[in-house]
Each structure stands twice: as C-alpha cells, then as structure tokens.
Design an enzyme around this catalytic site. Structure first.
Site, short mmCIF file in Angstrom:
data_model
loop_
_atom_site.label_atom_id
_atom_site.label_comp_id
_atom_site.label_asym_id
_atom_site.label_seq_id
_atom_site.Cartn_x
_atom_site.Cartn_y
_atom_site.Cartn_z
N ASP A 33 -6.78 -6.62 2.25
CA ASP A 33 -7.26 -6.94 3.60
C ASP A 33 -8.57 -6.24 3.96
O ASP A 33 -9.11 -6.44 5.05
CB ASP A 33 -6.19 -6.74 4.67
CG ASP A 33 -5.76 -5.29 4.85
OD1 ASP A 33 -6.61 -4.39 4.77
OD2 ASP A 33 -4.56 -5.07 5.09
N ASP B 295 -4.17 3.38 7.85
CA ASP B 295 -2.92 3.83 7.20
C ASP B 295 -2.71 5.33 7.39
O ASP B 295 -2.36 6.06 6.46
CB ASP B 295 -2.92 3.44 5.71
CG ASP B 295 -2.88 1.92 5.53
OD1 ASP B 295 -2.54 1.20 6.50
OD2 ASP B 295 -3.20 1.44 4.43
N ASP C 138 -7.37 -2.27 -0.74
CA ASP C 138 -6.40 -3.13 -0.05
C ASP C 138 -7.03 -4.52 0.07
O ASP C 138 -8.19 -4.65 0.48
CB ASP C 138 -6.14 -2.50 1.34
CG ASP C 138 -5.03 -3.21 2.13
OD1 ASP C 138 -4.94 -4.44 2.08
OD2 ASP C 138 -4.31 -2.49 2.85
N HIS D 32 -7.25 -1.25 7.60
CA HIS D 32 -6.40 -0.31 8.33
C HIS D 32 -6.64 1.12 7.86
O HIS D 32 -6.97 1.34 6.70
CB HIS D 32 -4.92 -0.65 8.12
CG HIS D 32 -4.59 -2.08 8.41
ND1 HIS D 32 -4.60 -3.05 7.43
CD2 HIS D 32 -4.26 -2.70 9.56
CE1 HIS D 32 -4.28 -4.22 7.97
NE2 HIS D 32 -4.07 -4.05 9.27
N HIS E 140 0.80 -1.23 0.00
CA HIS E 140 0.00 0.00 0.00
C HIS E 140 0.83 1.28 0.00
O HIS E 140 0.30 2.37 -0.23
CB HIS E 140 -1.00 0.00 1.17
CG HIS E 140 -2.34 0.54 0.78
ND1 HIS E 140 -3.50 0.31 1.50
CD2 HIS E 140 -2.71 1.32 -0.27
CE1 HIS E 140 -4.51 0.93 0.91
NE2 HIS E 140 -4.05 1.55 -0.16
N HIS F 93 3.88 1.34 4.49
CA HIS F 93 2.54 1.09 3.91
C HIS F 93 1.44 1.53 4.88
O HIS F 93 0.28 1.63 4.46
CB HIS F 93 2.36 -0.38 3.48
CG HIS F 93 2.20 -1.37 4.59
ND1 HIS F 93 1.70 -2.63 4.38
CD2 HIS F 93 2.49 -1.30 5.91
CE1 HIS F 93 1.68 -3.30 5.53
NE2 HIS F 93 2.16 -2.52 6.47
N GLU G 217 -1.55 -4.77 -1.89
CA GLU G 217 -1.26 -5.70 -0.81
C GLU G 217 -1.43 -7.16 -1.16
O GLU G 217 -1.28 -8.03 -0.30
CB GLU G 217 -2.04 -5.36 0.48
CG GLU G 217 -1.65 -4.02 1.11
CD GLU G 217 -0.33 -4.04 1.88
OE1 GLU G 217 0.12 -5.14 2.27
OE2 GLU G 217 0.27 -2.97 2.06
N ASP H 83 -10.15 -0.74 3.22
CA ASP H 83 -9.00 -1.28 3.93
C ASP H 83 -9.42 -1.70 5.34
O ASP H 83 -10.33 -1.11 5.92
CB ASP H 83 -7.94 -0.16 4.03
CG ASP H 83 -6.52 -0.65 4.28
OD1 ASP H 83 -6.34 -1.68 4.95
OD2 ASP H 83 -5.60 0.04 3.81
N1 ARG Z 1 -1.01 0.14 11.45
C1 ARG Z 1 -0.12 -0.94 11.20
C2 ARG Z 1 1.30 -0.44 10.98
O1 ARG Z 1 1.55 0.73 10.90
C3 ARG Z 1 -0.58 -1.78 10.03
C4 ARG Z 1 -0.58 -1.07 8.72
C5 ARG Z 1 -1.12 -1.97 7.66
N2 ARG Z 1 -1.20 -1.28 6.40
C6 ARG Z 1 -1.44 -1.88 5.27
N3 ARG Z 1 -1.39 -1.12 4.20
N4 ARG Z 1 -1.71 -3.15 5.18
O2 ARG Z 1 2.21 -1.24 10.87
MN MN Z 2 -3.66 -0.48 3.53
MN MN Z 3 -4.66 -2.98 5.21
#
Ligand code: ARG
Ligand code: MN
Ligand code: MN
Ligand code: MN
Length: 307
Positions: free
Chosen positions: A228, A128, A226, A126, A97, A141, A271, A124
């Site tokens: 996820d 981010d 994403d 998350h 990401h 990411h 991702e 997503d």
């Molecule tokens: N908040 C977590 C981190 O900073 C997970 C980030 C996940 N991001 C993603 N693009 N999958 O590590």
């Molecule tokens: Mn993401």
């Molecule tokens: Mn994510």
C-alpha cells in the site's frame, strides 16, 4: 549477491484473509528467475511455519490472533537471523506486515552480533506505530515499528533485540496515521516523510539524506515494502488501500537508488493479497520492483548515477 527467499504466509496480523497466498503469488510471478537473471545466486528456502503456538493474553481485548502472531514472530526472527549469519540477503515474501515483528528482530539480532547499527526504511501508507495497548482495530500488522523502536506494551512478545534508535528509522509514503500513533510519533525523532514531503521535495533528496546517514554509520539497512506504499491504481491487491500513493515511477526510482547505494542488507515484501489482485498485476509489479532493488535498469551508462 546471495539471496535467500523466505516464504512467510502470515495472515494473523489482520482480519481480511488472503495474504497467506502471497509467497505462492511471488513464486508464480517469477521472483526467483527475475533475481537470478540479474546475476544473483538465489535460493528459495520455502515457507516458514509458525510452530507451536504459545499461550498469550493481552490486556487490550481488541487484539486479534496474538498467539499466531507470536508464533510467526519467533519463527521468522530465527530464519532471518540464520540467513544473515550465513552471509545471504534475506528477502521475506509475505504475508501481512505483522511479519516484520519477526523479520526485523532477526536482522537486529544479527546486526548486534556483528557490532553494526541497524537502520530501517519503512515504505508504507501507514506508520504501523501502534502498540498492542493502543491499537483500536486490534490488527497487529499496525504495530511492528513500535516494537522495533522499543516502545512499551509488548509484554507478550520476546524483548526486541537492540531496539532501533528513532534517528535510524525513516518512513516514506505515509498518508494514514491514527490519533494514538500521531501523538506518539510526534515525541520521537523518527523521520516521517509523508506524502506532503514527497510532493514538495520529491523522493530523491529525502531518500539520499537517509542513505547518507546509513553509509556514514557503516550501518545495515532493512527495507520493509508494504504494497500500500503504492497507489491503489497500480497495486490493487492489498486490504488497506489508501489513495494518493507512490506512482510506478517513484517506486522504481526508490528501488533503483536503493540498489545503487549498495546499502540494503534485508528486505520484506508485505501485504500482497493475491485474492484481491487483477490478473496478477500487483504480484508482477512487486516482482518488477524487486528486480529494480537488485539491479535491473534499462541503461547502464556511467552518466546515469547521480548518487
Ligand atoms: N493504523 C491502522 C490499524 O491499526 C491500519 C494499519 C495498517 N497496517 C498495515 N500494515 N497495512 O488498523
Ligand atoms: Mn504496513
Ligand atoms: Mn500499509
Ligand atoms: Mn487474518
């Protein structure tokens, strides 16, 4: 529609290698044919390369692979802006990401020149919303939305062209937010449709509210999907699985509504880690969803459009 497929084998935004195989997996899963069969003129521009890596340092020693990520940001910004300037719709095949640091910058650069506001739909698990100064994992990411929204802490990066106002940013599927992200998000007007909202209201009403705002502003719309966002039971090929994600049906519905709105102007698919996939099922699902985003449906009856 004219679609530009852009391969972005970015793996520098996190530490579990494999996302660099994403673009190939989308090609093997037949993304070009899927979109072409829907009547679009599809050109695969091949893979972008990060170019010569700049020297860069960050006061937060946790931050990982900053020069690589800066190289990708610069290269992808240029490629996405070019695709939009040329009148095509960029579809960026990731890659992790962190590629959105560049792809959305390219879309923002184009939108600013076109004199249109840019909106962002972030699908997503998350948010981010870390900056390079707040990230604990050091994985970049987890930072693109903060960059896009114009938060401080991105000194090593080129200034984001015309940061997207918080009111123009909408997140769906959120179910994993770190403490620093949570504190910062509370201070903004970013629409965070977490899983609680989707369980109570369903996905259609909140999505329509957002799309109505995009339409009313004659906005451009970047969609960042994403893997996820999806529930891990249907999309296992991702490094950061979180239980309780969007179902197959919810995900297709989002994509169909987006297509019917006619508002999307650029797209990231991010991702996908093919190394973790089960017989290609996640890659195939993502290509199916791309199909729905570009007009695939079972029935095409007038009574089917509720927008
Ligand atoms: N908040 C977590 C981190 O900073 C997970 C980030 C996940 N991001 C993603 N693009 N999958 O590590
Ligand atoms: Mn993401
Ligand atoms: Mn994510
Ligand atoms: Mn990596």
């Amino acid at each position: 529609n004219r679609i530009s497929l852009i391969g972005a084998p970015v793996d520098s935004g996190q530490r579990r290698r494999g996302c660099l195989m994403g673009p190939i997996a989308y090609r093997v899963a037949g993304i070009e044919r899927e979109l072409a069969e829907l009547g679009h003129e599809v050109t695969d521009l091949g893979d972008v390369a990060p170019g010569e890596l700049p020297q860069a340092e960050c006061p937060n020693p946790a931050v990982d692979q900053l020069p690589e990520t800066l190289g990708w940001t610069r290269a992808l910004r240029a490629r996405v802006a070019d695709a939009l300037d040329g009148g095509t719709m960029p579809v960026v095949m990731g890659g992790d990401h962190s590629l959105a640091l560049g792809s959305v910058a390219g879309a923002a650069q184009h939108a600013a020149q076109a004199g249109r506001p840019l909106f962002l739909l972030w699908l997503d698990a998350h948010s981010d919303y870390h900056t390079p100064l707040t990230t604990v994992s050091g994985n970049l990411h987890g930072t693109p939305v903060a960059y896009i929204a114009g938060r401080e802490g991105f000194d090593a990066f080129p200034a984001f062209p015309a940061p997207i106002p918080a009111e123009n940013i909408c997140m769906f599927g959120i179910r994993s937010v770190d403490a620093a992200e949570h504190a910062a998000l509370r201070e903004t007007k970013i629409t965070v449709n977490d899983m609680r909202v989707l369980d109570e209201r369903g996905i259609v009403a909140p999505l329509r509210e957002f799309l109505d705002r995009v339409r009313a502003a004659n906005g451009m719309l970047h969609v960042s999907l994403d893997v996820d966002f999806l529930d891990p039971s249907i999309a296992p090929a991702v490094g950061t699985t979180v239980p309780g994600g969007a179902t197959f049906r919810e995900a297709h519905l989002v994509c169909e509504l987006l297509h019917e709105s006619g508002l999307m102007t650029s797209l990231d698919l991010v991702e996908l880690n093919p190394f973790m996939d089960e017989r290609g099922r996640t890659a195939r699902l993502m290509v199916d969803l791309a199909g729905s985003l570009f007009g695939k449906k079972v029935f095409d009856l007038p009574t089917r459009s509720f927008l």
